[in-house]
Motif scaffolding. Structure first.
Motif, PDB file in Angstrom:
ATOM      1  N   ARG A  44       0.853  -1.186   0.000  1.00  0.00           N
ATOM      2  CA  ARG A  44       0.000   0.000   0.000  1.00  0.00           C
ATOM      3  C   ARG A  44       0.891   1.238   0.000  1.00  0.00           C
ATOM      4  O   ARG A  44       1.895   1.294   0.711  1.00  0.00           O
ATOM      5  CB  ARG A  44      -0.886   0.001   1.237  1.00  0.00           C
ATOM      6  N   LYS A  45       0.524   2.228  -0.805  1.00  0.00           N
ATOM      7  CA  LYS A  45       1.290   3.469  -0.911  1.00  0.00           C
ATOM      8  C   LYS A  45       0.347   4.643  -0.667  1.00  0.00           C
ATOM      9  O   LYS A  45      -0.694   4.748  -1.304  1.00  0.00           O
ATOM     10  CB  LYS A  45       1.922   3.585  -2.297  1.00  0.00           C
ATOM     11  N   ILE A  46       0.743   5.504   0.265  1.00  0.00           N
ATOM     12  CA  ILE A  46      -0.087   6.656   0.624  1.00  0.00           C
ATOM     13  C   ILE A  46       0.739   7.923   0.487  1.00  0.00           C
ATOM     14  O   ILE A  46       1.851   7.998   1.003  1.00  0.00           O
ATOM     15  CB  ILE A  46      -0.593   6.538   2.076  1.00  0.00           C
ATOM     16  N   SER A  61      -2.210  13.015   5.652  1.00  0.00           N
ATOM     17  CA  SER A  61      -2.444  12.020   4.610  1.00  0.00           C
ATOM     18  C   SER A  61      -3.184  12.676   3.447  1.00  0.00           C
ATOM     19  O   SER A  61      -4.190  13.351   3.639  1.00  0.00           O
ATOM     20  CB  SER A  61      -3.277  10.863   5.178  1.00  0.00           C
ATOM     21  N   ASP A  64      -4.487   7.536  -1.026  1.00  0.00           N
ATOM     22  CA  ASP A  64      -3.809   6.332  -1.499  1.00  0.00           C
ATOM     23  C   ASP A  64      -3.448   6.435  -2.975  1.00  0.00           C
ATOM     24  O   ASP A  64      -4.225   6.947  -3.772  1.00  0.00           O
ATOM     25  CB  ASP A  64      -4.713   5.110  -1.331  1.00  0.00           C
ATOM     26  N   TYR A  65      -2.259   5.927  -3.300  1.00  0.00           N
ATOM     27  CA  TYR A  65      -1.847   5.803  -4.695  1.00  0.00           C
ATOM     28  C   TYR A  65      -2.326   4.455  -5.178  1.00  0.00           C
ATOM     29  O   TYR A  65      -2.210   3.480  -4.444  1.00  0.00           O
ATOM     30  CB  TYR A  65      -0.318   5.884  -4.803  1.00  0.00           C
ATOM     31  N   ASP A 103     -12.470   1.116  -4.134  1.00  0.00           N
ATOM     32  CA  ASP A 103     -11.039   0.911  -3.905  1.00  0.00           C
ATOM     33  C   ASP A 103     -10.756  -0.501  -3.398  1.00  0.00           C
ATOM     34  O   ASP A 103      -9.792  -1.145  -3.815  1.00  0.00           O
ATOM     35  CB  ASP A 103     -10.488   1.932  -2.910  1.00  0.00           C
ATOM     36  N   THR A 107      -8.613  -3.363  -5.402  1.00  0.00           N
ATOM     37  CA  THR A 107      -7.441  -3.984  -4.773  1.00  0.00           C
ATOM     38  C   THR A 107      -7.572  -5.498  -4.757  1.00  0.00           C
ATOM     39  O   THR A 107      -6.620  -6.218  -5.069  1.00  0.00           O
ATOM     40  CB  THR A 107      -7.265  -3.456  -3.327  1.00  0.00           C
TER      41      THR A 107
END
Length: 126
Positions: A44-46, A61, A64-65, A103, A107
């Protein structure tokens, strides 16, 4: 990790490690905050915006990417930098249930596709 010029292809190529870590955008002016990416062991990338307020380091934040693109995260970081006295108020956007569900489903589909691809390549090796 030292600052690097973040691009979409570099973000896609960032690999997870055993512990979460940050990758910071290289183009930052001292005292204005910094755009970065937090990478979790789960891949996970934020996008995050790091700034200092009242002597304390704070993180905001940005999303999310790849749901939030690099361009959108940069724009949000610039907005936060302009409103450094109250960045939480200038950026606060909450996802709707529909967005969260979309999302999650995306995923899960990507995980299934990756697993099926791995199993297919494993079965062709035998």
């Amino acid at each position: 990790m030292a600052g690097t010029l973040l691009t979409d292809s570099k973000i896609k190529g960032i690999k997870p490690k055993e512990q979460a870590y940050y990758v910071w955008q290289a183009s930052a002016t001292r005292g204005t905050g910094r755009l970065g990416l937090k990478v979790y062991p789960s891949s996970r990338k934020i996008f995050v915006y790091k700034y200092h307020k009242d002597g304390a380091r704070k993180f905001l934040s940005l999303g999310d990417y790849p749901t939030v693109t690099l361009a959108e995260a940069t724009a949000k970081a610039l907005t936060a930098a302009a409103n450094i006295t109250a960045p939480e108020k200038s950026i606060a956007e909450h996802a709707t249930i529909k967005q969260l569900f979309h999302d999650y489903i995306t995923t899960q589909k990507n995980k299934v596709i990756a697993l099926m691809t791995k199993q297919k390549t494993d079965s062709t090796k035998c």
